[in-house]
Design an enzyme around this catalytic site. Structure first.
Site, short mmCIF file in Angstrom:
data_model
loop_
_atom_site.label_atom_id
_atom_site.label_comp_id
_atom_site.label_asym_id
_atom_site.label_seq_id
_atom_site.Cartn_x
_atom_site.Cartn_y
_atom_site.Cartn_z
N CYS A 135 -7.43 9.53 -2.03
CA CYS A 135 -8.26 8.96 -3.09
C CYS A 135 -7.60 7.65 -3.52
O CYS A 135 -6.52 7.67 -4.13
CB CYS A 135 -8.39 9.93 -4.26
SG CYS A 135 -9.41 9.28 -5.60
N GLU A 182 -14.82 6.96 -1.29
CA GLU A 182 -14.15 7.28 -0.02
C GLU A 182 -14.80 6.47 1.08
O GLU A 182 -15.95 6.05 0.96
CB GLU A 182 -14.22 8.78 0.25
CG GLU A 182 -13.23 9.27 1.29
CD GLU A 182 -11.81 8.84 0.96
OE1 GLU A 182 -11.40 7.76 1.47
OE2 GLU A 182 -11.11 9.56 0.24
#
Length: 253
Positions: free
Chosen positions: A2, A103
């Site tokens: 992340c 993402e």
């Protein structure tokens, strides 16, 4: 993994969700990146407190942060054993409010398409975090933090093989309790989020630049499909089929 996330909720919404005692005011952020301040919620003297830390954990034993690798993420499976994270894992766990995260998925040509991943029902989620204090030689103190990650769930694994660790509201007290929670209880929380928690859609590649920070980054876009060098008919003849994602390692940028 992340590397970017969003906190677009109002301070009142964050306070209602996490029940921290401060009445902090902060603007919405649509592209929070490592080295920038991030909101955390931690437990102190029996109450939850809102604290800003720098994203990029620096263990207390580091002599020179400038020469130390940026630790934006900690793998949930190994954090309790790694020298950089094990003290924070035992004594300094926190929650990180988020409206969603970004993402990147690798395409057939190697280019990466950003996706915004957000709660399907809207609102906020609590990402699992760790924090540390680093003291400089002059006595100054810097609070830093990292987000924890786990293997992606089935709903998101086509985008990336990792995802942030999400702590459900009913487990906030357990995660924040660094005095009484047993290690096996904490280990039980380190697992992928339920498959139906998030939805994901492609967004603009503007998110690649940390200077871009506006609501337009959350607008859905059509993912760019780039053909590999061979023609579609030839690719099918080779047995690769249609709609494949390339099967390679997926990471940021």
């Amino acid at each position: 993994m992340c590397g970017r996330f969003v906190l677009a909720a109002s301070p009142e919404q964050v306070r209602d969700h996490f029940s921290h005692v401060e009445r902090e005011e902060f603007p919405p952020r649509y592209n929070i990146a490592p080295t920038q301040p991030i909101a955390t919620v931690r437990l102190f003297e029996g109450a939850r407190h809102f604290v800003l830390v720098r994203w990029g954990l620096v263990p207390g034993w580091v002599k020179d942060p400038a020469s130390f690798s940026l630790l934006a993420n900690a793998r949930g499976e190994t954090a309790a054993d790694k020298p950089s994270f094990r003290t924070a894992m035992r004594h300094r766990r926190c929650l990180v409010p988020a409206s969603g995260y970004y993402e990147w998925r690798a395409g057939p040509d190697g280019r990466k398409q950003p996706y915004f991943v957000r709660p399907r029902a809207g609102g906020l989620v609590a990402l699992a975090g760790l924090w540390e204090e680093w003291c400089d030689p002059d006595g100054g103190v810097i609070d830093t933090g990292a987000l924890m990650t786990v293997p992606a769930n089935a709903a998101l694994s086509h985008i990336h093989d990792r995802m942030p660790l999400v702590i459900a509201p009913e487990h906030f007290d357990l995660w924040l309790d660094v005095k009484s929670a047993r290690p096996q209880e904490i280990r039980a929380l380190i697992r992928p989020a339920p498959d139906d928690l998030f939805e994901a859609f492609p967004v603009s590649r503007r998110v690649n630049g940390a200077r871009d920070d506006d609501p337009g980054l959350l607008e859905p876009e059509r993912a760019e499909e780039v053909e590999p060098p061979e023609a579609p008919a030839k690719r099918r003849k080779a047995g690769q089929g249609e709609g494949g994602d390339g099967g390679g390692q997926l990471d940021l940028f």
